[in-house]
Scaffold this active site. Sequence first.
Site, PDB file in Angstrom:
ATOM      1  CB  THR A   1      -0.849  -0.010   1.259  1.00 14.54           C
ATOM      2  OG1 THR A   1      -1.462  -1.265   1.373  1.00 14.54           O
ATOM      3  CG2 THR A   1      -1.799   1.117   1.266  1.00 14.54           C
ATOM      4  CB  VAL A   2       1.734   4.040  -1.973  1.00 14.09           C
ATOM      5  CG1 VAL A   2       2.953   3.228  -2.364  1.00 14.09           C
ATOM      6  CG2 VAL A   2       0.722   4.072  -3.102  1.00 14.09           C
ATOM      7  CG  MET A  17       1.946   2.978   3.586  1.00 14.98           C
ATOM      8  SD  MET A  17       3.157   1.678   3.869  1.00 14.98           S
ATOM      9  CE  MET A  17       2.645   0.492   2.658  1.00 14.98           C
ATOM     10  CB  SER A  67      -2.729  -1.189  -1.450  1.00 14.01           C
ATOM     11  OG  SER A  67      -2.112  -2.379  -1.021  1.00 14.01           O
TER      12      SER A  67
END
Length: 543
Positions: free
Chosen positions: A353-354, A436, A371
């Site tokens: 995930t970003v 995240m 993500s």
Amino acid sequence: MPAMNFESRRSPVFGRGGMAAASQPLAVAAGLKILAQGGSAADAAVAIAAALNVTEPTSTGLGGDAFALYFDAASKKVSVLNGSGRAPANLTLERLQREGLGDALPPYHPYTITVPGACAAWCDLHERFGRLPLSQILEPAEKLAEEGFPVAPVTAYFWQRAAQGQLARSINGRELTLDGRGPMAGELFRNPGLARTLRVIAEGGKEAFYHGPIASAIATVIAEAGGCLTEADLAAHTSTWEEPISVDYRGLRIWECPPNGQGLAALLALNLLSGFDLAALPALSPERLHLEIEAMRLAFADAFHYIADPAFSPAPLADLLSPNYADIRRRLIDPRRADLEFSHGTPPAVSDTVYFCVVDGQGNACSFINSNYMGFGTGIVPLGWGFSLQNRGHNFSLQPGHPNVLAPGKRPYHTIIPALATHAVSGDLYGPFGVMGGFMQPQGHMQVAVALVDDGLDPQAALDRPRFCIEPQAAGGKVALEEGMPEATLQRLAEMGHPIEIAGGMARSLFGRGQIIRRDPLNGVLCGGSDPRADGLAMVIDG
């Protein structure tokens, strides 16, 4: 790669014209370019999301899902975009049971692939809040993919691991490697397939992704891998605009996306902590961390029971987030001892995930998360298109009757969550924020909110602070504590019954990677921070 040591400091970034914070500098540059061209926070967010697909495919991309919170400065309204995909129409619990998968679904199995929702989310956010043409917004990412970019150090580490993992085992996974290996820090990587994908989307929008050659390639490779997601599943996909959920935490209203996301867990924990005077306890003291850990355990107990696709099993959100329910659950916290076996509650009725964020010069804000789930997700790549397919369906329960049980066309429990805060009385923007990293995310939201509100830290200092991470699905209630915690705190927490372990070096990724932008409502000054556990930064444009 050398160990991830925290031996320097980073100042918060200040400015007024607009700001972006993300885990990759080149993605931040893409967002700032769009802001400088007159784009809105939504335009810049889409540009950053696309650039992150290029520069950090280890975490994100068009084969995954996305969620966004958007603050409109003119109306002071917070909007929620749910860009998560659904299970294939042909995937049933009975099918898994017939195939001997009824107890557990392997994490990289093609049955874990749900419809990728990111492309529709990008386009829907742009359609509602954007100003510039989509082709202009995607141009920086397309250029990075076509011409190549130098890979950042932390990204290189995880890319190399994935090249030996799911990319090596999955169909067409080598397409996202350099002859089977991950790129080294500073090494150039080109992705002409992804550049082509971005050009197709720039010209044809989301329809070009969910219909036609891209959709055909996705369905073909999934069938080749033994999965059952079809072109019809892709064509049926839609994002949804939803009502946000929130709680008042000491004068700030903290906003999250509703289920199927796990933002509810962060709000439940903050509601519990609002009944304790945390500011009277030293920040990294065992007494304070104990309360935070126990609040998080209680929150996860409810989250794992209630969070599911509301179209199938709606949660009693108003009741769960009521002060009355928080009072009842708070009584279960023993300030002297850990309880490793909290069960979910039944609230009385009262009515992954970003991660990145952007604030534009007009005070509009976007809190955005995108993500693939487990790194490159399944590692399965539609031939020639330059992105991997997520394994988000691994988060379905396979227990019959559970609210989150697998069903055709259903969205799974989702770990990715953006957050945003406004001033409770005025409704003015405080700022977007997020952390995240799987089930760390609500824990990160709670910990940075406490740092900002109870301790008055600036965004960078709040992100720099050492964190804890409960492993909510692990037996024994284990708690990971980051290197930098006081030794006396570690010892006392163990004495209180917390099974602890210490994590440092690259294992710090366990504690997530966050971004925060705070806006002063009086003068419009922005203050940003970016997590030292990643490659990114916060940066401002003149204005």
